[in-house]
Structure formats: C-alpha cells, structure tokens
Motif scaffolding. Structure first.
Motif, PDB file in Angstrom:
ATOM      1  N   LEU A   7      80.207  22.495  53.491  1.00  0.00           N
ATOM      2  CA  LEU A   7      80.180  23.912  53.129  1.00  0.00           C
ATOM      3  C   LEU A   7      80.926  24.207  51.842  1.00  0.00           C
ATOM      4  CD1 LEU A   7      81.037  25.370  56.641  1.00  0.00           C
ATOM      5  CD2 LEU A   7      78.771  25.218  55.593  1.00  0.00           C
ATOM      6  N   ASP A   8      80.500  25.263  51.181  1.00  0.00           N
ATOM      7  CA  ASP A   8      81.256  25.828  50.071  1.00  0.00           C
ATOM      8  C   ASP A   8      82.575  26.337  50.651  1.00  0.00           C
ATOM      9  OD1 ASP A   8      81.073  27.013  47.182  1.00  0.00           O
ATOM     10  OD2 ASP A   8      81.776  28.665  48.461  1.00  0.00           O
ATOM     11  N   LYS A   9      83.657  26.225  49.885  1.00  0.00           N
ATOM     12  CA  LYS A   9      84.992  26.613  50.375  1.00  0.00           C
ATOM     13  C   LYS A   9      85.007  28.005  50.997  1.00  0.00           C
ATOM     14  CE  LYS A   9      87.755  23.177  49.184  1.00  0.00           C
ATOM     15  NZ  LYS A   9      88.257  22.321  50.209  1.00  0.00           N
ATOM     16  N   ALA A  10      84.276  28.949  50.414  1.00  0.00           N
ATOM     17  CA  ALA A  10      84.281  30.332  50.898  1.00  0.00           C
ATOM     18  C   ALA A  10      83.713  30.462  52.308  1.00  0.00           C
ATOM     19  CB  ALA A  10      83.501  31.223  49.942  1.00  0.00           C
ATOM     20  N   TRP A  11      82.967  29.463  52.758  1.00  0.00           N
ATOM     21  CA  TRP A  11      82.305  29.535  54.064  1.00  0.00           C
ATOM     22  C   TRP A  11      82.971  28.666  55.122  1.00  0.00           C
ATOM     23  CZ3 TRP A  11      78.683  33.084  55.196  1.00  0.00           C
ATOM     24  CH2 TRP A  11      78.147  33.791  54.124  1.00  0.00           C
ATOM     25  N   GLU A  12      83.991  27.918  54.743  1.00  0.00           N
ATOM     26  CA  GLU A  12      84.685  27.062  55.708  1.00  0.00           C
ATOM     27  C   GLU A  12      85.293  27.900  56.830  1.00  0.00           C
ATOM     28  OE1 GLU A  12      87.530  24.562  53.722  1.00  0.00           O
ATOM     29  OE2 GLU A  12      85.973  23.487  52.624  1.00  0.00           O
ATOM     30  N   GLY A  13      85.194  27.402  58.050  1.00  0.00           N
ATOM     31  CA  GLY A  13      85.787  28.056  59.198  1.00  0.00           C
ATOM     32  C   GLY A  13      84.946  29.167  59.815  1.00  0.00           C
ATOM     33  N   LYS A  14      83.795  29.442  59.230  1.00  0.00           N
ATOM     34  CA  LYS A  14      82.915  30.493  59.760  1.00  0.00           C
ATOM     35  C   LYS A  14      82.166  29.951  60.983  1.00  0.00           C
ATOM     36  CE  LYS A  14      83.462  33.303  56.169  1.00  0.00           C
ATOM     37  NZ  LYS A  14      84.063  34.585  56.186  1.00  0.00           N
ATOM     38  N   PRO A  15      81.820  30.822  61.928  1.00  0.00           N
ATOM     39  CA  PRO A  15      81.051  30.378  63.098  1.00  0.00           C
ATOM     40  C   PRO A  15      79.632  29.942  62.708  1.00  0.00           C
ATOM     41  CG  PRO A  15      81.698  32.706  63.300  1.00  0.00           C
ATOM     42  CD  PRO A  15      82.169  32.225  61.977  1.00  0.00           C
ATOM     43  N   PHE A  16      79.079  29.043  63.492  1.00  0.00           N
ATOM     44  CA  PHE A  16      77.741  28.525  63.203  1.00  0.00           C
ATOM     45  C   PHE A  16      76.691  29.628  63.134  1.00  0.00           C
ATOM     46  CE2 PHE A  16      79.629  24.535  64.835  1.00  0.00           C
ATOM     47  CZ  PHE A  16      79.366  23.734  63.743  1.00  0.00           C
ATOM     48  N   LYS A  17      76.801  30.622  64.001  1.00  0.00           N
ATOM     49  CA  LYS A  17      75.821  31.717  63.974  1.00  0.00           C
ATOM     50  C   LYS A  17      75.854  32.452  62.637  1.00  0.00           C
ATOM     51  CE  LYS A  17      75.345  32.478  68.883  1.00  0.00           C
ATOM     52  NZ  LYS A  17      75.239  33.412  69.968  1.00  0.00           N
ATOM     53  N   GLU A  18      77.034  32.616  62.076  1.00  0.00           N
ATOM     54  CA  GLU A  18      77.154  33.257  60.757  1.00  0.00           C
ATOM     55  C   GLU A  18      76.631  32.334  59.659  1.00  0.00           C
ATOM     56  OE1 GLU A  18      80.566  35.304  57.901  1.00  0.00           O
ATOM     57  OE2 GLU A  18      81.011  34.960  60.027  1.00  0.00           O
ATOM     58  N   LEU A  19      76.921  31.053  59.776  1.00  0.00           N
ATOM     59  CA  LEU A  19      76.453  30.086  58.782  1.00  0.00           C
ATOM     60  C   LEU A  19      74.930  30.003  58.755  1.00  0.00           C
ATOM     61  CD1 LEU A  19      79.033  27.225  59.373  1.00  0.00           C
ATOM     62  CD2 LEU A  19      78.937  28.794  57.408  1.00  0.00           C
ATOM     63  N   ALA A  20      74.287  30.107  59.907  1.00  0.00           N
ATOM     64  CA  ALA A  20      72.827  30.033  59.969  1.00  0.00           C
ATOM     65  C   ALA A  20      72.182  31.170  59.181  1.00  0.00           C
ATOM     66  CB  ALA A  20      72.357  30.066  61.419  1.00  0.00           C
ATOM     67  N   GLU A  21      72.852  32.313  59.117  1.00  0.00           N
ATOM     68  CA  GLU A  21      72.303  33.467  58.401  1.00  0.00           C
ATOM     69  C   GLU A  21      72.865  33.600  56.992  1.00  0.00           C
ATOM     70  OE1 GLU A  21      69.729  34.698  59.809  1.00  0.00           O
ATOM     71  OE2 GLU A  21      70.164  33.547  61.621  1.00  0.00           O
ATOM     72  N   ALA A  22      73.698  32.657  56.586  1.00  0.00           N
ATOM     73  CA  ALA A  22      74.299  32.660  55.249  1.00  0.00           C
ATOM     74  C   ALA A  22      73.267  32.234  54.204  1.00  0.00           C
ATOM     75  CB  ALA A  22      75.486  31.699  55.218  1.00  0.00           C
ATOM     76  N   PRO A  23      73.501  32.580  52.946  1.00  0.00           N
ATOM     77  CA  PRO A  23      72.603  32.107  51.892  1.00  0.00           C
ATOM     78  C   PRO A  23      72.734  30.597  51.730  1.00  0.00           C
ATOM     79  CG  PRO A  23      74.519  33.168  50.927  1.00  0.00           C
ATOM     80  CD  PRO A  23      74.604  33.381  52.418  1.00  0.00           C
ATOM     81  N   PRO A  24      71.717  29.937  51.210  1.00  0.00           N
ATOM     82  CA  PRO A  24      71.796  28.491  51.010  1.00  0.00           C
ATOM     83  C   PRO A  24      73.002  28.059  50.176  1.00  0.00           C
ATOM     84  CG  PRO A  24      69.531  29.200  50.762  1.00  0.00           C
ATOM     85  CD  PRO A  24      70.381  30.447  50.871  1.00  0.00           C
ATOM     86  N   SER A  25      73.500  28.935  49.325  1.00  0.00           N
ATOM     87  CA  SER A  25      74.663  28.600  48.500  1.00  0.00           C
ATOM     88  C   SER A  25      75.927  28.421  49.336  1.00  0.00           C
ATOM     89  CB  SER A  25      74.880  29.662  47.418  1.00  0.00           C
ATOM     90  OG  SER A  25      75.058  30.943  48.000  1.00  0.00           O
ATOM     91  N   ALA A  26      75.871  28.712  50.631  1.00  0.00           N
ATOM     92  CA  ALA A  26      77.002  28.432  51.522  1.00  0.00           C
ATOM     93  C   ALA A  26      77.170  26.930  51.722  1.00  0.00           C
ATOM     94  CB  ALA A  26      76.813  29.125  52.866  1.00  0.00           C
ATOM     95  N   LEU A  27      76.122  26.168  51.444  1.00  0.00           N
ATOM     96  CA  LEU A  27      76.174  24.711  51.568  1.00  0.00           C
ATOM     97  C   LEU A  27      76.776  24.101  50.315  1.00  0.00           C
ATOM     98  CD1 LEU A  27      72.616  24.157  53.041  1.00  0.00           C
ATOM     99  CD2 LEU A  27      74.782  24.218  54.295  1.00  0.00           C
ATOM    100  N   ALA A  28      77.638  23.132  50.503  1.00  0.00           N
ATOM    101  CA  ALA A  28      78.269  22.448  49.378  1.00  0.00           C
ATOM    102  C   ALA A  28      77.197  21.844  48.479  1.00  0.00           C
ATOM    103  CB  ALA A  28      79.208  21.356  49.882  1.00  0.00           C
ATOM    104  N   GLY A  29      77.305  22.076  47.195  1.00  0.00           N
ATOM    105  CA  GLY A  29      76.367  21.508  46.234  1.00  0.00           C
ATOM    106  C   GLY A  29      75.167  22.373  45.922  1.00  0.00           C
TER     107      GLY A  29
END
Length: 70
Positions: A7-29
C-alpha cells in the motif's frame, strides 16, 4: 494480515473494506496518473474494479496456465 508493503503510506492500516473501495493509487507503485489512465481506458476507479477487471483476470489465468503448461 499485514499488507502495508503493498500500500501507499497514506493507506496503511486502513480496513480491507475501505481499501477495496480506494482508488488504485492506494496500491504501492500505482501513481495518481496511473489511476487516471486506468479509469479512462478501462473504467477502473477502485481497487475492487481492478481486481474484477476481465483484463486482469485474463492475464492472471494466462500466467497460471503458462506456469502449469508442460
């Protein structure tokens, strides 16, 4: 499960349900520009959209088959 390295640093520690709805930029790289291009080209606006994309599924299936091919 610790997926912080994926994950991108800004998204670390977020719940999986929130990550699933996050923009692709939440993924590292994956940059915000990359995310914009994914949205324009394929309509991918979330991590869930990316995971469910037929193109990503096809690519994964081809690689799995290639690795198992004799």
């Amino acid at each position: 499960m610790n997926i912080n390295k994926a994950l991108d640093k800004a998204w670390e520690g977020k719940p999986f349900k929130e990550l699933a709805e996050a923009p692709p930029s939440a993924l590292a790289g994956v940059t915000e520009k990359d995310a914009e291009l994914l949205a324009q080209a394929f309509g991918i606006k979330t991590v869930r959209d990316m995971a469910n994309s037929k193109f990503f599924k096809w690519a994964r299936a081809i690689v799995i088959a290639a690795d198992l091919e004799e």
